[in-house]
Motif scaffolding. Structure first.
Motif, PDB file in Angstrom:
ATOM      1  N   PHE A 132       6.951  -6.175   7.640  1.00  0.00           N
ATOM      2  CA  PHE A 132       7.159  -7.266   7.314  1.00  0.00           C
ATOM      3  C   PHE A 132       8.506  -6.999   5.543  1.00  0.00           C
ATOM      4  N   ILE A 133       7.675  -7.284   4.821  1.00  0.00           N
ATOM      5  CA  ILE A 133       8.452  -6.366   3.741  1.00  0.00           C
ATOM      6  C   ILE A 133       9.991  -5.227   3.615  1.00  0.00           C
ATOM      7  N   ASP A 137       8.624   3.954  10.405  1.00  0.00           N
ATOM      8  CA  ASP A 137       6.842   3.964  10.487  1.00  0.00           C
ATOM      9  C   ASP A 137       6.885   4.043  12.355  1.00  0.00           C
ATOM     10  N   SER A 149       2.108  -1.651  13.182  1.00  0.00           N
ATOM     11  CA  SER A 149       1.237  -2.792  12.531  1.00  0.00           C
ATOM     12  C   SER A 149       2.560  -4.316  12.254  1.00  0.00           C
ATOM     13  N   ASP A 169       4.012   9.078  11.971  1.00  0.00           N
ATOM     14  CA  ASP A 169       2.245   8.413  11.108  1.00  0.00           C
ATOM     15  C   ASP A 169       2.812   9.628   9.778  1.00  0.00           C
ATOM     16  N   LEU A 170       3.154   8.992   8.535  1.00  0.00           N
ATOM     17  CA  LEU A 170       3.237   9.304   7.222  1.00  0.00           C
ATOM     18  C   LEU A 170       2.198  10.089   6.682  1.00  0.00           C
ATOM     19  N   GLN A 212       6.341   1.582   1.383  1.00  0.00           N
ATOM     20  CA  GLN A 212       5.853  -0.127   2.154  1.00  0.00           C
ATOM     21  C   GLN A 212       4.667   0.215   2.723  1.00  0.00           C
ATOM     22  N   THR A 232      -2.783  -2.384   6.436  1.00  0.00           N
ATOM     23  CA  THR A 232      -2.061  -4.070   5.934  1.00  0.00           C
ATOM     24  C   THR A 232      -3.083  -5.232   6.530  1.00  0.00           C
ATOM     25  N   ASN A 249      -5.132   6.903   5.727  1.00  0.00           N
ATOM     26  CA  ASN A 249      -3.747   6.435   6.103  1.00  0.00           C
ATOM     27  C   ASN A 249      -3.113   6.137   4.546  1.00  0.00           C
ATOM     28  N   TYR A 306      -9.443  -1.864   1.433  1.00  0.00           N
ATOM     29  CA  TYR A 306      -8.292  -1.700   1.478  1.00  0.00           C
ATOM     30  C   TYR A 306      -8.012  -1.606   0.098  1.00  0.00           C
ATOM     31  N   LYS A 352      -5.510   1.352  -2.404  1.00  0.00           N
ATOM     32  CA  LYS A 352      -4.935   0.368  -3.061  1.00  0.00           C
ATOM     33  C   LYS A 352      -4.642   1.272  -4.561  1.00  0.00           C
ATOM     34  N   VAL A 408       2.761 -12.765  -0.429  1.00  0.00           N
ATOM     35  CA  VAL A 408       3.913 -12.524   0.056  1.00  0.00           C
ATOM     36  C   VAL A 408       4.171 -13.683   1.528  1.00  0.00           C
ATOM     37  N   HIS A 467       4.075 -10.419  12.326  1.00  0.00           N
ATOM     38  CA  HIS A 467       3.153  -9.605  14.012  1.00  0.00           C
ATOM     39  C   HIS A 467       1.844  -9.594  13.292  1.00  0.00           C
ATOM     40  N   LYS A 468       1.767 -10.147  11.908  1.00  0.00           N
ATOM     41  CA  LYS A 468       0.620 -10.170  10.770  1.00  0.00           C
ATOM     42  C   LYS A 468      -1.190 -10.302  11.426  1.00  0.00           C
TER      43      LYS A 468
HETATM   44  N1  LIG Z   1       2.231  -8.833   2.593  1.00  0.00           N
HETATM   45  C1  LIG Z   1       2.035  -9.249   1.504  1.00  0.00           C
HETATM   46  O1  LIG Z   1       1.467 -10.341   0.926  1.00  0.00           O
HETATM   47  C2  LIG Z   1       1.358  -7.662   1.102  1.00  0.00           C
HETATM   48  C3  LIG Z   1       0.715  -8.149  -0.480  1.00  0.00           C
HETATM   49  C4  LIG Z   1      -0.013  -7.018  -1.286  1.00  0.00           C
HETATM   50  C5  LIG Z   1       0.480  -5.915  -0.313  1.00  0.00           C
HETATM   51  N2  LIG Z   1       1.358  -5.713   0.038  1.00  0.00           N
HETATM   52  C6  LIG Z   1       1.875  -4.214   0.813  1.00  0.00           C
HETATM   53  O2  LIG Z   1       2.874  -4.290   0.387  1.00  0.00           O
HETATM   54  C7  LIG Z   1       3.277  -3.418   1.907  1.00  0.00           C
HETATM   55  C8  LIG Z   1       4.331  -4.128   2.580  1.00  0.00           C
HETATM   56  O3  LIG Z   1       3.335  -4.972   3.469  1.00  0.00           O
HETATM   57  P1  LIG Z   1       3.998  -5.705   4.748  1.00  0.00           P
HETATM   58  O4  LIG Z   1       3.051  -7.411   3.989  1.00  0.00           O
HETATM   59  O5  LIG Z   1       5.386  -5.715   5.169  1.00  0.00           O
HETATM   60  O6  LIG Z   1       3.056  -5.673   5.686  1.00  0.00           O
HETATM   61  P2  LIG Z   1       3.085  -4.960   7.087  1.00  0.00           P
HETATM   62  O7  LIG Z   1       1.915  -4.904   7.974  1.00  0.00           O
HETATM   63  O8  LIG Z   1       4.201  -5.542   8.219  1.00  0.00           O
HETATM   64  O9  LIG Z   1       3.933  -3.953   6.960  1.00  0.00           O
HETATM   65  C9  LIG Z   1       3.203  -2.083   6.763  1.00  0.00           C
HETATM   66  C10 LIG Z   1       3.866  -1.098   7.702  1.00  0.00           C
HETATM   67  O10 LIG Z   1       3.408   0.264   7.557  1.00  0.00           O
HETATM   68  C11 LIG Z   1       3.746   0.579   8.477  1.00  0.00           C
HETATM   69  N3  LIG Z   1       2.877   1.758   8.522  1.00  0.00           N
HETATM   70  C12 LIG Z   1       1.261   1.661   8.324  1.00  0.00           C
HETATM   71  N4  LIG Z   1       0.511   2.908   8.488  1.00  0.00           N
HETATM   72  C13 LIG Z   1       1.804   4.175   8.489  1.00  0.00           C
HETATM   73  C14 LIG Z   1       1.927   5.045   8.483  1.00  0.00           C
HETATM   74  N5  LIG Z   1       0.493   5.932   8.346  1.00  0.00           N
HETATM   75  N6  LIG Z   1       2.218   5.776   8.471  1.00  0.00           N
HETATM   76  C15 LIG Z   1       3.747   4.388   8.627  1.00  0.00           C
HETATM   77  N7  LIG Z   1       3.993   3.781   9.106  1.00  0.00           N
HETATM   78  C16 LIG Z   1       2.812   3.143   8.685  1.00  0.00           C
HETATM   79  C17 LIG Z   1       2.821  -0.187  10.326  1.00  0.00           C
HETATM   80  O11 LIG Z   1       3.304  -0.223  11.303  1.00  0.00           O
HETATM   81  C18 LIG Z   1       3.845  -1.564   9.749  1.00  0.00           C
HETATM   82  O12 LIG Z   1       5.241  -1.931   9.905  1.00  0.00           O
HETATM   83  C19 LIG Z   1       1.458  -2.412   2.074  1.00  0.00           C
HETATM   84  O13 LIG Z   1       1.844  -1.353   1.074  1.00  0.00           O
HETATM   85  C20 LIG Z   1       0.731  -3.599   1.746  1.00  0.00           C
HETATM   86  O14 LIG Z   1       0.183  -3.293   1.179  1.00  0.00           O
HETATM   87  C21 LIG Z   1       1.562  -6.797   0.685  1.00  0.00           C
END
Ligand SMILES: NC(=O)c1ccc[n+]([C@@H]2O[C@H](COP(=O)([O-])OP(=O)(O)OC[C@H]3O[C@@H](n4cnc5c(N)ncnc54)[C@H](O)[C@@H]3O)[C@@H](O)[C@H]2O)c1
Length: 304
Positions: free
Chosen positions: A11-12, A30, A34, A51-52, A71, A75, A88, A135, A139, A165, A172-173
């Motif tokens: 997403f972000i 990515d 997710s 996979d990072l 990012q 999540t 992870n 989780y 963080k 956010v 997809h979430k």
């Molecule tokens: N959306 C929110 O409200 C929110 C709030 C607080 C923090 N965050 C943080 O913001 C970041 C982005 O979140 P989001 O909402 O876009 O979620 P998201 O799940 O859409 O994005 C996370 C992405 O990371 C990828 N990913 C996970 N593990 C991985 C790995 N080991 N290697 C490579 N890719 C990997 C997933 O496939 C996914 O595309 C995350 O770190 C999340 O913890 C989001």
């Protein structure tokens, strides 16, 4: 500038990658655990599926990137497998920081307001954290790891504690998408929006464009640090339902149910003093404006 966006199909990350791509060379990494490919249809840069938390050899073969927006993360906040969560989120971040050390990159990474747990609002960065699930702890551990790496890196490491956010690209979430999107989906399908009794929990909902703004401002930061990224206000779920009814031109009253979780936050609200002062972060979207902007993308409450 060459920039790496990890979690760039999520997403972000995808919103950030698409915007940055107008001016920079962007590489998205990515593992698609997710993410959703539809988030990248308008993105023309390179996409590396990796996979990072595993071997970064394919990444290391690339030319260095001057900046890394990290990012990527699990999540799904309900995962109780702490080994999986920590491996992870923390080991993935450690690998990214090692890469940043070798590349001399600036690092901006996604933290989370979940580290505050039940800390009274408005939440300040200086308050002792209170993580309430694996989780949130992962963080927090990322922030501490960033702290250890400060001396090792030539450039700043900036952590952004996102609040809730919302915006296009989050479908997809599923149940971890913002409540704004989930409730809009229910309303669009003619169902009464389901919220915890009695709709009085408060959340700092921050629109995606403000989160992207915070990331861009952090890129210019000359100092390392951890900063809140919210709207600086909080809204009850009842208010969210009212705003959604107004925006979607419906009149569906909340369908209240008992909160089944033991670790939800009752009131989140970001104190933005430090992020305004140090990053010049200046959020532009209150709840009404954010929902209007989301609606205008055609994605509010719409499935992929
Ligand atoms: N959306 C929110 O409200 C929110 C709030 C607080 C923090 N965050 C943080 O913001 C970041 C982005 O979140 P989001 O909402 O876009 O979620 P998201 O799940 O859409 O994005 C996370 C992405 O990371 C990828 N990913 C996970 N593990 C991985 C790995 N080991 N290697 C490579 N890719 C990997 C997933 O496939 C996914 O595309 C995350 O770190 C999340 O913890 C989001």
């Amino acid at each position: 500038m060459r920039i790496l966006v990890t979690g760039g199909a999520g997403f972000i990350g995808s919103n950030l990658a698409r915007l940055l791509a107008a001016q920079h060379e962007i590489i998205v990494v990515d593992d698609f655990s997710s993410a959703h490919w539809t988030n990248l249809v308008d993105f023309h840069g390179d996409v590396l599926t990796l996979d990072l938390s595993a071997d970064l050899a394919p990444l290391r073969r690339l030319e260095p990137c001057a900046a890394i927006f990290h990012q990527a993360s699990i999540t799904d906040t309900t995962i109780t497998d702490q080994q999986r969560m920590m491996f992870n989120n923390l080991e993935g971040f450690r690998n990214v920081l090692d890469l940043a050390r070798d590349w001399n990159s600036i690092v901006v990474f996604a933290g989370s307001a979940s580290v505050y747990g039940q800390v009274p609002a408005p939440m300040k960065e200086s308050t002792a954290p209170w993580p309430m699930n694996a989780y949130a702890y992962s963080k927090l551990a990322m922030e501490r790891l960033a702290d250890h790496y400060r001396q090792k890196l030539k450039n700043p490491i900036v952590g952004l504690r996102y609040f809730n956010v919302y915006g296009p690209g989050e479908d997809h979430k599923g149940k971890f998408a913002s409540m704004i999107h989930q409730l809009a989906k229910q309303i669009r399908s003619g169902k009464r929006p389901r919220i915890f009794t009695a709709g009085q929990q408060r959340r700092d909902f921050v629109y995606i464009d403000d989160v992207v703004q915070a990331n861009l401002k952090a890129l210019n930061s000359t100092r390392s640090g951890i900063f809140n990224v919210g709207s600086g206000a909080s809204y009850t779920f009842n208010q969210v339902v009212a705003e959604l009814n107004r925006a979607l031109k419906t009149d569906l009253q909340p369908d209240y149910f008992t909160n089944p979780y033991t670790f939800t936050q009752d009131w989140t609200e970001a104190d933005l003093t430090e992020s305004r002062r140090c990053l010049s972060y200046d959020p532009q979207f209150n709840l009404t404006r954010g929902i209007e902007a989301y609606l205008s993308t055609g994605r509010l409450g719409v499935s992929n």
